[in-house]
Scaffold this motif. Structure first.
Motif, PDB file in Angstrom:
ATOM      1  N   GLY A 144       0.821  -1.206   0.000  1.00 58.22           N
ATOM      2  CA  GLY A 144       0.000   0.000   0.000  1.00 58.22           C
ATOM      3  C   GLY A 144       0.853   1.253   0.000  1.00 58.22           C
ATOM      4  N   PRO A 145       0.222   2.422  -0.120  1.00 53.49           N
ATOM      5  CA  PRO A 145       0.964   3.677  -0.229  1.00 53.49           C
ATOM      6  C   PRO A 145       1.680   4.038   1.064  1.00 53.49           C
ATOM      7  CG  PRO A 145      -1.379   4.101   0.014  1.00 53.49           C
ATOM      8  CD  PRO A 145      -1.229   2.628  -0.159  1.00 53.49           C
ATOM      9  N   GLU A 146       2.822   4.683   0.917  1.00 50.55           N
ATOM     10  CA  GLU A 146       3.573   5.158   2.080  1.00 50.55           C
ATOM     11  C   GLU A 146       3.196   6.618   2.337  1.00 50.55           C
ATOM     12  OE1 GLU A 146       7.726   4.507   1.639  1.00 50.55           O
ATOM     13  OE2 GLU A 146       7.533   2.337   1.349  1.00 50.55           O
ATOM     14  N   ILE A 147       2.357   6.820   3.341  1.00 48.71           N
ATOM     15  CA  ILE A 147       1.856   8.158   3.676  1.00 48.71           C
ATOM     16  C   ILE A 147       2.085   8.415   5.156  1.00 48.71           C
ATOM     17  CG2 ILE A 147      -0.179   9.648   3.719  1.00 48.71           C
ATOM     18  CD1 ILE A 147      -1.416   7.919   1.544  1.00 48.71           C
ATOM     19  N   ASN A 148       2.581   9.605   5.483  1.00 45.25           N
ATOM     20  CA  ASN A 148       2.734   9.987   6.882  1.00 45.25           C
ATOM     21  C   ASN A 148       1.381  10.480   7.390  1.00 45.25           C
ATOM     22  OD1 ASN A 148       3.357  10.978   9.378  1.00 45.25           O
ATOM     23  ND2 ASN A 148       5.175  12.110   8.719  1.00 45.25           N
ATOM     24  N   LEU A 149       0.585   9.570   7.937  1.00 46.52           N
ATOM     25  CA  LEU A 149      -0.783   9.888   8.327  1.00 46.52           C
ATOM     26  C   LEU A 149      -0.864  10.808   9.540  1.00 46.52           C
ATOM     27  CD1 LEU A 149      -2.332   6.324   7.849  1.00 46.52           C
ATOM     28  CD2 LEU A 149      -2.617   8.307   6.355  1.00 46.52           C
ATOM     29  N   GLU A 150       0.148  10.797  10.384  1.00 50.76           N
ATOM     30  CA  GLU A 150       0.096  11.563  11.634  1.00 50.76           C
ATOM     31  C   GLU A 150       0.066  13.064  11.393  1.00 50.76           C
ATOM     32  OE1 GLU A 150       3.129  10.423  14.335  1.00 50.76           O
ATOM     33  OE2 GLU A 150       2.631   8.285  14.271  1.00 50.76           O
ATOM     34  N   ASN A 151       0.650  13.532  10.290  1.00 54.48           N
ATOM     35  CA  ASN A 151       0.760  14.969  10.051  1.00 54.48           C
ATOM     36  C   ASN A 151      -0.358  15.529   9.166  1.00 54.48           C
ATOM     37  OD1 ASN A 151       3.131  15.045  11.565  1.00 54.48           O
ATOM     38  ND2 ASN A 151       4.404  14.573   9.776  1.00 54.48           N
ATOM     39  N   LEU A 152      -1.379  14.728   8.890  1.00 57.70           N
ATOM     40  CA  LEU A 152      -2.467  15.173   8.027  1.00 57.70           C
ATOM     41  C   LEU A 152      -3.580  15.832   8.849  1.00 57.70           C
ATOM     42  CD1 LEU A 152      -2.687  12.131   5.564  1.00 57.70           C
ATOM     43  CD2 LEU A 152      -1.493  14.311   5.246  1.00 57.70           C
ATOM     44  N   ASN A 153      -4.473  16.525   8.141  1.00 64.16           N
ATOM     45  CA  ASN A 153      -5.564  17.270   8.769  1.00 64.16           C
ATOM     46  C   ASN A 153      -6.758  16.343   9.034  1.00 64.16           C
ATOM     47  OD1 ASN A 153      -7.383  19.281   9.611  1.00 64.16           O
ATOM     48  ND2 ASN A 153      -8.008  19.694   7.487  1.00 64.16           N
ATOM     49  N   TRP A 154      -6.749  15.664  10.172  1.00 60.29           N
ATOM     50  CA  TRP A 154      -7.800  14.694  10.493  1.00 60.29           C
ATOM     51  C   TRP A 154      -9.038  15.394  11.056  1.00 60.29           C
ATOM     52  CZ3 TRP A 154      -7.928   9.520   9.452  1.00 60.29           C
ATOM     53  CH2 TRP A 154      -6.745   8.945   8.985  1.00 60.29           C
ATOM     54  N   LEU A 272      -9.986  -0.073  11.884  1.00 56.22           N
ATOM     55  CA  LEU A 272      -9.218  -0.285  10.657  1.00 56.22           C
ATOM     56  C   LEU A 272      -9.030   1.051   9.965  1.00 56.22           C
ATOM     57  CD1 LEU A 272     -11.517  -0.091   8.214  1.00 56.22           C
ATOM     58  CD2 LEU A 272     -11.999  -2.411   8.951  1.00 56.22           C
ATOM     59  N   GLN A 273      -8.046   1.120   9.091  1.00 54.74           N
ATOM     60  CA  GLN A 273      -7.782   2.368   8.381  1.00 54.74           C
ATOM     61  C   GLN A 273      -7.675   2.116   6.882  1.00 54.74           C
ATOM     62  OE1 GLN A 273      -4.064   3.797  10.059  1.00 54.74           O
ATOM     63  NE2 GLN A 273      -2.912   3.076   8.298  1.00 54.74           N
ATOM     64  N   ILE A 274      -7.913   3.160   6.106  1.00 55.40           N
ATOM     65  CA  ILE A 274      -7.920   3.053   4.648  1.00 55.40           C
ATOM     66  C   ILE A 274      -7.128   4.212   4.051  1.00 55.40           C
ATOM     67  CG2 ILE A 274      -9.353   2.939   2.576  1.00 55.40           C
ATOM     68  CD1 ILE A 274     -11.630   1.959   4.286  1.00 55.40           C
ATOM     69  N   THR A 275      -6.244   3.894   3.132  1.00 54.42           N
ATOM     70  CA  THR A 275      -5.528   4.894   2.350  1.00 54.42           C
ATOM     71  C   THR A 275      -5.757   4.607   0.870  1.00 54.42           C
ATOM     72  OG1 THR A 275      -3.536   3.526   2.561  1.00 54.42           O
ATOM     73  CG2 THR A 275      -3.755   5.395   4.081  1.00 54.42           C
ATOM     74  N   VAL A 276      -5.466   5.589   0.027  1.00 53.99           N
ATOM     75  CA  VAL A 276      -5.777   5.482  -1.397  1.00 53.99           C
ATOM     76  C   VAL A 276      -4.515   5.626  -2.233  1.00 53.99           C
ATOM     77  CG1 VAL A 276      -7.210   6.351  -3.282  1.00 53.99           C
ATOM     78  CG2 VAL A 276      -8.008   6.542  -0.918  1.00 53.99           C
ATOM     79  N   ASP A 277      -4.346   4.720  -3.197  1.00 54.82           N
ATOM     80  CA  ASP A 277      -3.295   4.827  -4.206  1.00 54.82           C
ATOM     81  C   ASP A 277      -3.926   5.328  -5.495  1.00 54.82           C
ATOM     82  OD1 ASP A 277      -0.531   4.393  -4.054  1.00 54.82           O
ATOM     83  OD2 ASP A 277      -0.833   2.311  -3.478  1.00 54.82           O
ATOM     84  N   GLN A 278      -3.587   6.533  -5.915  1.00 59.80           N
ATOM     85  CA  GLN A 278      -4.219   7.100  -7.109  1.00 59.80           C
ATOM     86  C   GLN A 278      -3.753   6.380  -8.369  1.00 59.80           C
ATOM     87  OE1 GLN A 278      -3.729  11.323  -7.538  1.00 59.80           O
ATOM     88  NE2 GLN A 278      -5.211  11.459  -9.214  1.00 59.80           N
ATOM     89  N   GLY A 279      -4.728   5.874  -9.136  1.00 59.47           N
ATOM     90  CA  GLY A 279      -4.447   5.273 -10.436  1.00 59.47           C
ATOM     91  C   GLY A 279      -3.563   4.047 -10.400  1.00 59.47           C
ATOM     92  N   LEU A 280      -3.559   3.291  -9.296  1.00 59.35           N
ATOM     93  CA  LEU A 280      -2.665   2.135  -9.183  1.00 59.35           C
ATOM     94  C   LEU A 280      -3.032   1.013 -10.143  1.00 59.35           C
ATOM     95  CD1 LEU A 280      -0.318   0.745  -7.643  1.00 59.35           C
ATOM     96  CD2 LEU A 280      -2.034  -0.139  -6.047  1.00 59.35           C
ATOM     97  N   ALA A 281      -4.337   0.776 -10.321  1.00 55.87           N
ATOM     98  CA  ALA A 281      -4.806  -0.300 -11.210  1.00 55.87           C
ATOM     99  C   ALA A 281      -5.158   0.265 -12.580  1.00 55.87           C
ATOM    100  CB  ALA A 281      -6.003  -1.011 -10.597  1.00 55.87           C
TER     101      ALA A 281
END
Length: 288
Positions: A144-154, A272-281
């Protein structure tokens, strides 16, 4: 490697989304013609994570009313696709609400939804099938994508909820335009939340699903998100019973007291958590 989608299931949401994008009917012949022509379309892929367990989704995730209808109606599979409408009425007359919390990173323009929050963290729970062998196999695969989730605007919305529905494409089934603003590869998931809805407006809302009018209801929160976390809880009227989490028509997690709760599921009924990979497939897509 491009994938070809042929409508041969119960819902056929992905095939409907592809074919409807140019006004073609959701029919096997049109789907096969699109594959033969060879035009391609990128598609976002969602990575659903719980501890070391991962599930890749291209259609949707549901918890609450939609998941209950999708999975519990299996007992009426002999009715064909009519089972979904029949069981939707069953659930309408005995409506459930679920305690829980959804946290999300809104897409630009949707920052006003919910309340300010912080990264809720990933669950340490493991599903029934998360043995050492499976975990080691997953580590050899794409994670899955490598995203630093802690620094995002939750942001956060607290329950109780009637339904929480995440969608990657417009159609959830041939007769259900779940997310009318969804795009195949915009890098976001469409989040549809139903709360505090009386039965009469809910019935009216359900009648609008075939053309996407349900998202205009004042009882629906509809927005786009880049990342998402679900903390599911029990039913409001029976704290000993929980719910079902469903992704792409498959059971991800079964809580206590649910339909076939004795069967193993990939994940636990927990955060559970969900992240998105843009245009992966990549999909073969119809073209005019």
């Amino acid at each position: 490697m491009p994938l070809g989608v042929v409508p041969a299931g119960t819902g056929n949401g992905m095939a409907k989304s592809l074919l409807d994008s140019i006004g073609d009917p959701c029919d096997v012949a049109y789907a096969v013609l699109a594959i033969i022509r060879g035009h391609k379309q990128p598609l976002d892929v969602a990575t659903i994570t719980q501890g070391e367990t991962r599930f890749f989704s291209i259609l949707m995730l549901a918890w609450g009313l939609v998941a209950d209808i999708d999975i519990e109606s299996e007992k009426y599979r002999w009715m064909g696709s009519a089972r979904l409408d029949f069981y939707a009425l069953c659930r309408f007359f005995n409506l459930r609400q679920y305690i829980g919390r959804v946290s999300f990173v809104p897409a630009p323009g949707y920052e006003a939804f919910g309340e300010p929050s912080y990264y809720p963290g990933n669950s340490t729970s493991q599903g029934s099938n998360s043995d050492a062998k499976n975990v080691n196999l997953q580590k050899l695969c794409y994670l899955g994508p490598e995203i630093n989730l802690e620094n995002l605007n939750w942001r956060v919305i607290n329950g109780p909820f009637i339904s929480v529905w995440l969608h990657n494409v417009r159609w959830g089934a041939e007769d259900t335009m779940a997310a009318p603003d969804a795009k195949f590869s915009d890098g976001y998931l469409d989040l549809i939340i139903i709360k505090n809805c009386p039965k009469l407006p809910l019935l009216s809302m359900m009648s609008e699903l075939n053309k996407g009018g349900h998202v205009k209801s004042p009882y629906v929160t509809y927005l786009k998100v880049k990342a998402f976390s679900l903390q599911p809880g029990p039913r409001t009227k029976d704290l000993e019973k929980e719910g079902i989490i469903d992704s792409d028509g498959e059971v991800l997690a079964r809580g206590k007291g649910t339909y076939k709760c004795e069967q193993k599921a990939l994940m636990a009924y927990d955060k559970l958590q969900i992240t998105v990979d843009q245009g992966l497939a990549t999909l073969f897509t119809p073209t005019t």
